[in-house]
Design a protein around this motif. Structure first.
Motif, PDB file in Angstrom:
ATOM      1  N   LYS A 175      33.887  36.149  38.492  1.00  0.00           N
ATOM      2  CA  LYS A 175      35.149  35.481  38.781  1.00  0.00           C
ATOM      3  C   LYS A 175      35.865  35.167  37.476  1.00  0.00           C
ATOM      4  N   ASP A 176      37.121  35.523  37.368  1.00  0.00           N
ATOM      5  CA  ASP A 176      37.907  35.197  36.180  1.00  0.00           C
ATOM      6  C   ASP A 176      38.124  33.679  36.151  1.00  0.00           C
ATOM      7  N   LYS A 177      37.732  33.068  34.991  1.00  0.00           N
ATOM      8  CA  LYS A 177      37.779  31.603  34.924  1.00  0.00           C
ATOM      9  C   LYS A 177      39.194  31.063  35.073  1.00  0.00           C
ATOM     10  N   LYS A 178      40.160  31.813  34.559  1.00  0.00           N
ATOM     11  CA  LYS A 178      41.550  31.318  34.598  1.00  0.00           C
ATOM     12  C   LYS A 178      42.197  31.529  35.968  1.00  0.00           C
ATOM     13  N   THR A 179      42.069  32.738  36.490  1.00  0.00           N
ATOM     14  CA  THR A 179      42.832  33.072  37.703  1.00  0.00           C
ATOM     15  C   THR A 179      42.006  32.941  38.982  1.00  0.00           C
ATOM     16  N   GLY A 180      40.680  32.914  38.824  1.00  0.00           N
ATOM     17  CA  GLY A 180      39.830  32.854  40.002  1.00  0.00           C
ATOM     18  C   GLY A 180      39.674  34.223  40.675  1.00  0.00           C
ATOM     19  N   GLU A 181      40.303  35.231  40.082  1.00  0.00           N
ATOM     20  CA  GLU A 181      40.249  36.583  40.642  1.00  0.00           C
ATOM     21  C   GLU A 181      38.846  37.175  40.492  1.00  0.00           C
TER      22      GLU A 181
END
Ligand code: ZN
Length: 210
Positions: free
Chosen positions: A174-180
């Motif tokens: 999971k991308d920490k910034k976007t949650g993607e």
């Protein structure tokens, strides 16, 4: 099935597939075996005529190991844009099968010559694996002359693809910034095959496919 759809899909299948002046692959289709294009591909194989024929080129670049790997592209002479058009002329479909098999054979011969070949390999790393990739898309900018890539399936180019179940089994991050969500893949960088290797490969492929 919906009648209106039948007519529309029929329209796609029966579309005019004659040589298009603005198409690069149509231009390549008239080159003789051994001839090079401006961007460095060389024609290694031709089979059939304008209606039912196929030709193949060797790419000067590879996303794999330039010392070992190479990509061959197989295309119809006619400006087909859709897989379903292949069956419109039975000989076109027949020649596709012959061309695809012969190219795979020649590729395997070359790979086997350079590796310790076994009919059934003990491991993924030592295997003589080949993959193919092609698609037909019909939005305006991407409605292209059909082209099918054939290449050794190993190294960075041999990673599981989205349709493989092993791709679905990859760990999801999971991308920490976007949650993607995303999965990891090794980057693929296309590199040029040395001139000496390219000339050797094209000569060998031409003689094997003759
Ligand atoms: Zn074309």
């Amino acid at each position: 099935m919906n009648k209106k759809n039948d007519v529309l899909v029929d329209g796609l299948i029966k579309e005019n597939v004659s040589l298009k002046k603005e198409c690069n692959l149509c231009k390549e289709s008239i080159l003789k075996v051994g001839q090079k294009t401006g961007y460095g591909t060389v024609t290694i194989f031709k089979l059939g005529d304008n209606k039912n024929g196929w030709f193949a080129t060797l790419s000067p670049r590879t996303g794999g190991d330039p010392e070992k790997d190479f990509t061959i592209q197989l295309m119809p002479f006619a400006h087909l844009t859709h897989f379903s058009q292949m069956g419109y002329h039975p000989e076109l479909a027949e020649n596709y099968g012959i061309a695809f098999s012969k190219i795979s054979w020649a590729m395997t011969k070359i790979m086997a010559e350079e590796e310790d070949f076994k009919v059934t390999s003990d491991s993924r790393d030592k295997a003589t694996s080949i993959a193919t990739y092609g698609k037909c898309t019909n939005w305006r900018e991407k409605k292209e002359h059909l082209h099918i890539k054939i290449f050794p399936f190993r190294g960075d180019i041999g990673q599981p693809y989205t349709v493989d179940s092993s791709f679905g089994k990859k760990e999801v991050y999971k991308d920490k910034k976007t949650g993607e969500e995303f999965v990891k893949m090794k980057p693929v960088r296309k590199v040029k095959i040395s001139e000496k290797r390219f000339d050797y490969l094209s000569g060998l492929l031409i003689s094997l496919l003759d």
